[in-house]
Scaffold this motif. Structure first.
Motif, PDB file in Angstrom:
ATOM      1  N   CYS A  33       3.301   1.469   7.439  1.00  0.00           N
ATOM      2  CA  CYS A  33       1.890   1.220   7.153  1.00  0.00           C
ATOM      3  C   CYS A  33       1.184   0.700   8.400  1.00  0.00           C
ATOM      4  CB  CYS A  33       1.743   0.192   6.034  1.00  0.00           C
ATOM      5  SG  CYS A  33       2.496   0.663   4.460  1.00  0.00           S
ATOM      6  N   ALA A  34      -0.119   0.849   8.440  1.00  0.00           N
ATOM      7  CA  ALA A  34      -0.903   0.360   9.568  1.00  0.00           C
ATOM      8  C   ALA A  34      -1.132  -1.141   9.483  1.00  0.00           C
ATOM      9  CB  ALA A  34      -2.245   1.090   9.614  1.00  0.00           C
ATOM     10  N   LEU A  57       7.257  -7.504   7.671  1.00  0.00           N
ATOM     11  CA  LEU A  57       7.429  -6.385   8.585  1.00  0.00           C
ATOM     12  C   LEU A  57       6.069  -5.972   9.120  1.00  0.00           C
ATOM     13  CD1 LEU A  57       9.940  -4.027   6.679  1.00  0.00           C
ATOM     14  CD2 LEU A  57      10.464  -5.534   8.615  1.00  0.00           C
ATOM     15  N   GLN A  58       5.913  -6.045  10.428  1.00  0.00           N
ATOM     16  CA  GLN A  58       4.723  -5.511  11.059  1.00  0.00           C
ATOM     17  C   GLN A  58       4.807  -3.986  11.081  1.00  0.00           C
ATOM     18  OE1 GLN A  58       2.245  -7.554  12.174  1.00  0.00           O
ATOM     19  NE2 GLN A  58       3.390  -9.379  11.569  1.00  0.00           N
ATOM     20  N   LEU A 138       1.202   0.331  -3.129  1.00  0.00           N
ATOM     21  CA  LEU A 138       1.278   1.019  -1.828  1.00  0.00           C
ATOM     22  C   LEU A 138       2.279   2.161  -1.913  1.00  0.00           C
ATOM     23  CD1 LEU A 138       3.222  -1.185   0.807  1.00  0.00           C
ATOM     24  CD2 LEU A 138       3.619  -1.211  -1.641  1.00  0.00           C
ATOM     25  N   PRO A 139       2.163   3.164  -1.026  1.00  0.00           N
ATOM     26  CA  PRO A 139       3.107   4.282  -1.044  1.00  0.00           C
ATOM     27  C   PRO A 139       4.510   3.810  -0.647  1.00  0.00           C
ATOM     28  CG  PRO A 139       1.136   4.804   0.252  1.00  0.00           C
ATOM     29  CD  PRO A 139       1.118   3.336   0.002  1.00  0.00           C
ATOM     30  N   MET A 140       5.527   4.374  -1.294  1.00  0.00           N
ATOM     31  CA  MET A 140       6.908   3.999  -0.998  1.00  0.00           C
ATOM     32  C   MET A 140       7.844   5.150  -1.336  1.00  0.00           C
ATOM     33  SD  MET A 140       9.062   0.593  -2.099  1.00  0.00           S
ATOM     34  CE  MET A 140       8.672   0.716  -3.834  1.00  0.00           C
ATOM     35  N   VAL A 141       8.825   5.376  -0.454  1.00  0.00           N
ATOM     36  CA  VAL A 141       9.790   6.460  -0.647  1.00  0.00           C
ATOM     37  C   VAL A 141      11.195   5.942  -0.389  1.00  0.00           C
ATOM     38  CG1 VAL A 141      10.661   8.557   0.477  1.00  0.00           C
ATOM     39  CG2 VAL A 141       8.283   8.434  -0.210  1.00  0.00           C
TER      40      VAL A 141
END
Length: 313
Positions: A33-34, A57-58, A138-141
């Motif tokens: 992510c940004a 996590l950045q 948020l998107p997650m895979v």
């Protein structure tokens, strides 16, 4: 009497170890992510917590975590986190686990995208899914690496559902929609929550709201009984990568090409979303737990068998 056949002993012991439960798994959690994501981890009921249960996590950072054989639990991402200006307590606007700290001892507050796992479950298989049953933030895979089987493939949600979230499910912030509730979370009615008179698969059906989730994320759980296209399995004790905000190219990184279908009817009875939510399976499908006493008993049996063979020679 001939010398003790130590080669038989070594053979028997090697066979004994061959049938121990699967190896420990390695989970790599990657933030694409940004923005900063604060992953949370919760073990299922009766399963020991991992060495870490929360961290930050950045953008572009990752962290690797090793789980023991038979572990079960969930991962999720917390967003918009900070220390409260007046109390100093750590709070996240989505996915907060209520710990007032970086680490977590309870689950995510809905809405939150969840990655759920049961390792070394029924038949020695790993079971996993990405669930939107508690909503989406948020998107997650999830990508398995090194495992096998026709259903060992990438699953999850690549899409930013916050932009497509139905108006009456939106969780708003000053900058726009920061999460998307499930219909159950928004309306708390039995037909959406698959409870009461709707507590069985034949009674609880997809709703217009869950179909929005399913259309955007075809392999993710969209409601409680969405098993057939949403539960995935791997043999061979694979490792896993969990990616927040994945690129579409992530779908090409599975150990086996996706069939587009989850495990079929035999798996439906073994595991649905409530299994990981509550951390409870029936005896036939619970993660295998290998106790020291079982190992000692097995070793004694091996030694006894070898000694008997030696006596017969």
């Amino acid at each position: 009497m001939p010398p003790f056949p130590f080669f038989l002993l070594l053979l028997a012991i090697s066979l004994h170890f061959r049938f121990l439960p699967g190896e420990a798994a390695t989970f790599t959690v990657l933030n694409s992510c940004a923005y900063t994501v604060w992953p949370g981890i919760l073990s299922n009921a009766g399963v020991s917590p991992l060495s870490t249960t929360g961290f930050s996590l950045q953008n572009g950072e990752s962290k690797t975590i090793t789980t023991p054989s038979g572990w079960g639990g969930r991962f999720w991402g917390r967003t918009l986190c900070a220390a409260n200006a007046s109390t100093g307590l750590f709070v996240c606007q989505t996915g907060d686990c209520g710990s007032s700290d970086l680490t977590c001892s309870s689950g995510a507050a809905p809405p939150a995208t969840l990655a759920e796992f049961t390792l070394d479950g029924s038949g020695g298989l790993d079971f996993f899914d990405v669930s939107l049953v508690d909503g989406y933030n948020l998107p997650m895979v999830v990508s398995p690496h090194g495992g096998g089987g026709p259903n060992c493939s990438v699953t999850g949600c690549f899409v930013d559902l916050n932009e497509a979230c139905p108006t009456d499910l939106r969780v708003a912030s000053e900058e726009g929609t920061m999460a998307c509730k499930s219909a159950c979370g928004a309306f708390n009615s039995p037909e959406y929550c698959c409870s009461g008179a709707y507590g069985t698969p034949d009674k609880c059906k997809p709703s217009s709201y869950s179909e929005v989730f399913k259309k955007a994320c075809p392999t993710a759980y969209s409601y409680a009984y969405d098993d057939k296209t949403s539960t995935f399995t791997c043999s061979g004790s694979p490792d896993y990568t969990i990616t927040f905000c994945p690129s579409p190219a992530t779908s090409q990184k599975a150990s086996t090409p996706s069939t587009g279908q989850g495990q079929q009817s035999s798996t439906d009875e073994i595991m649905n979303s409530s299994m990981v939510y509550e951390g409870a399976l029936d005896d036939s499908s619970s993660p295998s737990t290998f106790l020291p006493s079982q190992f000692i008993a097995g070793s004694i049996a091996v030694l006894t068998a070898v000694y008997g063979l030696w006596q017969m020679t």
